[in-house]
Design a protein around this motif. Structure first.
Motif, mmCIF file in Angstrom:
data_model
loop_
_atom_site.group_PDB
_atom_site.id
_atom_site.type_symbol
_atom_site.label_atom_id
_atom_site.label_comp_id
_atom_site.label_asym_id
_atom_site.label_seq_id
_atom_site.Cartn_x
_atom_site.Cartn_y
_atom_site.Cartn_z
ATOM 1 N N LYS A 80 -6.755 0.243 -2.145
ATOM 2 C CA LYS A 80 -7.516 0.765 -1.012
ATOM 3 C C LYS A 80 -6.650 1.005 0.226
ATOM 4 O O LYS A 80 -6.836 1.987 0.928
ATOM 5 N N GLU A 81 -5.732 0.095 0.505
ATOM 6 C CA GLU A 81 -4.930 0.214 1.715
ATOM 7 C C GLU A 81 -3.774 1.193 1.510
ATOM 8 O O GLU A 81 -3.355 1.465 0.385
ATOM 9 N N GLY A 82 -3.259 1.710 2.609
ATOM 10 C CA GLY A 82 -2.095 2.581 2.549
ATOM 11 C C GLY A 82 -2.427 3.956 2.012
ATOM 12 O O GLY A 82 -3.501 4.504 2.242
ATOM 13 N N VAL A 83 -1.497 4.546 1.259
ATOM 14 C CA VAL A 83 -1.661 5.905 0.755
ATOM 15 C C VAL A 83 -2.722 5.935 -0.343
ATOM 16 O O VAL A 83 -3.047 4.911 -0.948
ATOM 17 N N LYS A 84 -3.254 7.121 -0.601
ATOM 18 C CA LYS A 84 -4.224 7.304 -1.670
ATOM 19 C C LYS A 84 -3.556 7.028 -3.011
ATOM 20 O O LYS A 84 -2.533 7.619 -3.357
ATOM 21 N N LEU B 184 -5.412 -6.856 -5.710
ATOM 22 C CA LEU B 184 -5.069 -5.591 -6.339
ATOM 23 C C LEU B 184 -5.922 -4.452 -5.792
ATOM 24 O O LEU B 184 -5.418 -3.366 -5.479
ATOM 25 N N LEU B 185 -7.224 -4.709 -5.656
ATOM 26 C CA LEU B 185 -8.129 -3.665 -5.175
ATOM 27 C C LEU B 185 -7.959 -3.405 -3.682
ATOM 28 O O LEU B 185 -7.857 -2.245 -3.253
ATOM 29 N N GLU B 186 -7.924 -4.469 -2.888
ATOM 30 C CA GLU B 186 -7.953 -4.314 -1.430
ATOM 31 C C GLU B 186 -6.591 -3.952 -0.848
ATOM 32 O O GLU B 186 -6.484 -3.069 -0.003
ATOM 33 N N LYS B 187 -5.530 -4.632 -1.283
ATOM 34 C CA LYS B 187 -4.224 -4.484 -0.648
ATOM 35 C C LYS B 187 -3.363 -3.375 -1.254
ATOM 36 O O LYS B 187 -2.519 -2.796 -0.571
ATOM 37 N N GLY C 186 0.786 -1.242 0.000
ATOM 38 C CA GLY C 186 0.000 0.000 0.000
ATOM 39 C C GLY C 186 0.804 1.270 0.000
ATOM 40 O O GLY C 186 0.291 2.323 0.372
ATOM 41 N N ALA C 187 2.076 1.219 -0.441
ATOM 42 C CA ALA C 187 2.948 2.388 -0.342
ATOM 43 C C ALA C 187 3.030 3.206 -1.622
ATOM 44 O O ALA C 187 3.791 4.166 -1.684
#
Length: 567
Positions: free
Chosen positions: A397-401, A391-394, A356-357
Motif C-alpha cells: 500500500k505504501e510508496g509506489v504502486k 506486507l500489505l500496509e508497508k 515501499g520502493a
C-alpha cells in the motif's frame, strides 16, 4: 383514446400507438433517434410502407461507426439492446424482416447522422400528412421496439404530444436546420445502413459461426496477449536466457501471468509441485525488469538458495542465466516487521530499508501469509502489525504502486478464507476491486458463498451421494470467474493432457508405498502399537474437546453450524 398529452409506454399510452394513429398514406415523416431497429419498422410496417418519404437523423454516430462496410457477406456486429434489438422469439424471422426493411429504406428513406457523439440527445417524430396536417411527439423514445412500446418488455419513457401548430412548425424548422447543415455537423449514411442490413440476412457457414463464437469467448485474452506481445518486441524479452530455458507449458503460464498482472495488478501461480514455478517467476521478473520495474522477492529463509543464486550481485558460479543480469532484491519472510539489524538474505540494514520502493512484489510460499492482517500487542494492548499486515500496509500500500505475484502450490489449506487473504495483496484489501473489470461485486462474499456450498456438499450427512459434477453445478459462476482472472493452476495431469510430452519428457512415475510393520522391540517387553492405540482411544481428553461439554439438546444446533461459518 388517452386525453393526456403524455405517452410513457406505461399507463398513458405508447408512442407506437400514436404513430399508428397519425401516419397516413402519403405522409412525410421526419425522425430524430439515437438508434434504428428493424423490428421497430416491422411493428409499424403497415403504416410505413404507405408513406411518401422518411428523413431519419441518427442523433448518435456510434451505430454507424461500429459497422464494417468493406467486409460484406459476414456479420461484423454485436447484438445489443441499444443498437440492434432482436427479441429472442423473433430471431428466426430476422432475415426476411431485414430484407423487407432494406427494400423500404432504399425506396422511401434519406438517412443522415450526427458526426459528433453526445451532441444531440433529443428524440422527435414529426408527421406531415398528405392533407397538410402536421402531427408531432417529442421526448425520450428511440426508434426501437422497446422505445416505441411495441413489445412485452416496454421502456418507461417520457414523451409529449405537441398539439400547437406554432410548436410543430418550430420543431420541423429546427429539424430542417440540422438536416441541411453544411458545416460538417451531419453526414449521409444511407449506403452504410443498407450495407449493414445486407449483413443481417446473409447465410453464414457453420465454420464462421464457430470461429466467431471462439473469438467472443477469448477476445479479452487475445487483446491482452496482443498488448503484451507489442511490449515484448520492444524489450527483447523473448531473447532472454530464462525465456528460452522454459518448456512450452511454462511459457504459457508466464504469458498468462503477465496478462493478469497487467490487467489486475496481480496473479497467483498455483501450479503443482515440480512444474517450475520458480523459473516461471524468474521469467516474469525479467519481463518487468526490462520495463524498469524495481522487484522485491520475499521468500522463506530455507529457500534462500532458490533465489539468491540468480542475482547478478551474487556472481554465483552456478547461476544458469548470467546474461540476464537479474537485479531484484531478496528478503526473507522473517524480515517483515523488522526495524533494526541486518537481513540474513543480503545484509541489508533493516533500519533504513525502504519497504515501499518496489513496483513488483514476488511472494514465494505465499500461503504463509494467509492469516489475519493485524494482531494485538500482548504487552501493552495496543495494535501492532504482524508479518501479514506489514506486507500489505508497508510494502504494497505504501510508496509506489505495486503489482503482486504470489507463488504457492497450496494457496488453500483450511478454507477459502486463505485464498481471500492472499487475493487481498493483489487488490490492496479492496473487496470491490473487480466489480467493474470482472463483474464480481464482492470478493469476500463470492468466496464465502463458494465455501458454504463446498461445506454442504462435503458433509456426508447432508449429501451422502455427492459427486464432483454436483458441486460444480452448485458453485456460482462468479467463483470460477474470480479464479480464472487471478490464478493459474495446472497439475501434471493437465500438462500430460494438453502438451506434447515428447518435447518435455515424461514425469517420474510414483510407485506405491511399501508398508512395514516392525515390532517395538525384539524382546517383546513392550505392548504392541494396536494395544497402545486402544488405550489412547479410551482417553476422554475433554479439556481439549469443547464439544464434549455441549448438552444433548444443543448438539443438533452446533452440528448445523459446523462448516457453515466462514469469515
Amino acid at each position: 383514446m388517452s386525453i393526456s398529452s403524455i405517452r410513457d409506454n406505461y399507463k398513458k399510452g405508447t408512442v407506437g400507438d400514436f404513430l399508428k394513429d397519425q401516419i397516413t398514406s402519403g405522409s412525410k415523416i421526419s425522425i430524430v433517434s439515437a438508434y434504428f431497429t428493424i423490428y421497430a419498422y416491422y411493428s409499424l410496417r403497415d403504416r410505413l410502407n404507405e408513406i411518401e418519404r422518411l428523413r431519419f437523423l441518427f442523433g448518435e454516430p456510434t451505430f454507424i461507426k461500429s459497422l464494417d462496410p468493406d467486409r460484406l457477406g459476414v456479420r461484423q456486429y454485436q447484438i445489443e439492446d441499444d443498437s440492434l434489438v432482436i427479441p429472442p422469439e423473433k430471431r428466426l424471422s430476422q432475415s426476411s424482416v431485414a430484407k423487407e426493411c432494406q427494400a423500404w429504406l432504399r425506396e422511401k428513406a434519406e438517412i443522415r447522422s450526427m458526426v459528433k457523439p453526445n451532441f444531440l440527445h433529443g428524440k422527435l417524430y414529426h408527421i406531415e400528412q398528405s392533407s397538410g396536417v402536421q402531427k408531432a411527439i417529442a421526448g425520450s423514445s428511440n426508434f426501437t421496439s422497446h422505445g416505441l412500446g411495441m413489445n412485452s418488455s416496454k421502456n418507461i419513457e417520457l414523451n409529449m404530444v405537441v398539439d400547437s401548430d406554432r410548436d410543430r412548425e418550430d420543431l420541423i424548422s429546427w429539424f430542417d436546420d440540422i438536416w441541411n447543415d453544411n458545416t460538417g455537423l451531419v453526414e449521409d449514411v444511407k449506403d452504410e445502413v443498407l450495407r449493414y442490413l445486407d449483413q443481417l440476412y446473409v447465410d453464414n457457414s457453420p465454420e464462421f459461426i464457430y470461429l466467431l463464437t471462439l473469438y467472443h469467448i477469448f477476445s479479452d485474452y487475445l487483446e491482452d496477449a496482443s498488448k503484451a506481445k507489442a511490449i515484448d518486441e520492444r524489450t527483447g524479452f523473448y531473447d532472454s536466457e530464462i525465456w528460452n530455458a522454459l518448456y512450452e507449458f511454462q511459457k504459457d503460464g508466464v504469458k498468462g501471468s503477465i496478462n493478469k498482472i497487467l490487467k489486475h495488478n496481480g496473479c497467483i501461480i498455483a501450479d503443482s509441485v515440480g512444474l517450475g514455478k520458480t523459473y516461471e517467476a524468474l521469467a516474469i521478473i525479467k519481463y518487468f525488469e526490462l520495463l524498469n520495474y524495481r522487484v522485491l522477492v520475499i521468500c522463506p529463509k530455507k529457500l534462500s538458495g532458490n533465489w539468491t543464486i540468480y542475482q547478478a550481485s551474487q556472481n554465483h558460479a552456478l547461476n544458469p542465466f548470467p546474461k540476464d543480469r537479474f537485479s531484484y532484491t531478496t528478503i526473507f519472510h522473517t524480515d517483515l516487521g523488522r526495524t533494526q539489524g541486518k537481513s540474513d538474505a543480503n545484509g541489508i540494514d533493516m533500519a533504513s530499508f525502504n519497504w515501499g520502493a518496489y513496483d513488483l512484489i514476488v511472494i514465494d510460499e505465499s500461503h504463509n501469509f494467509r492469516g489475519n492482517t493485524r494482531v494485538e500487542n500482548s504487552r501493552g494492548g495496543s495494535e501492532k502489525l504482524n508479518r501479514t499486515a506489514w506486507l500489505l500496509e508497508k510494502i504494497i500500500k505504501e510508496g509506489v504502486k505495486s503489482r503482486v505475484l504470489l507463488l504457492s502450490a497450496t494457496p488453500v489449506n483450511t478454507s477459502l478464507k486463505d485464498l481471500r487473504n492472499q487475493i487481498f495483496y493483489i487488490t490492496e484489501g479492496n473487496d470491490n476491486a473487480l466489480s467493474e473489470s470482472c463483474g464480481i461485486p464482492d470478493i469476500s462474499q463470492t468466496l464465502k458463498n463458494a465455501q458454504l456450498q463446498f461445506s454442504n456438499w462435503s458433509n456426508p450427512k447432508k449429501n451422502p451421494h455427492r459427486t464432483v459434477n454436483g458441486l460444480m453445478e452448485k458453485l456460482d459462476s462468479g467463483f470460477f470467474k474470480l479464479l480464472d482472472e487471478l490464478t493459474i493452476a495446472r497439475s501434471r495431469k493437465h500438462i500430460q493432457s494438453f502438451y506434447a510430452l515428447n518435447t518435455i519428457g515424461t514425469f517420474p512415475e510414483r510407485e506405491k508405498p511399501i508398508s512395514l510393520y516392525p515390532e517395538i522391540d525384539l524382546a517383546h517387553r513392550f505392548p504392541s502399537y494396536d494395544h497402545i492405540n486402544e488405550h489412547i482411544l479410551n482417553y476422554q481428553l475433554s479439556v481439549f474437546k469443547p464439544s464434549a461439554y455441549v448438552k444433548r439438546e444443543f448438539e443438533a444446533k452446533y452440528e448445523a453450524l459446523e462448516g457453515g461459518e466462514y469469515l
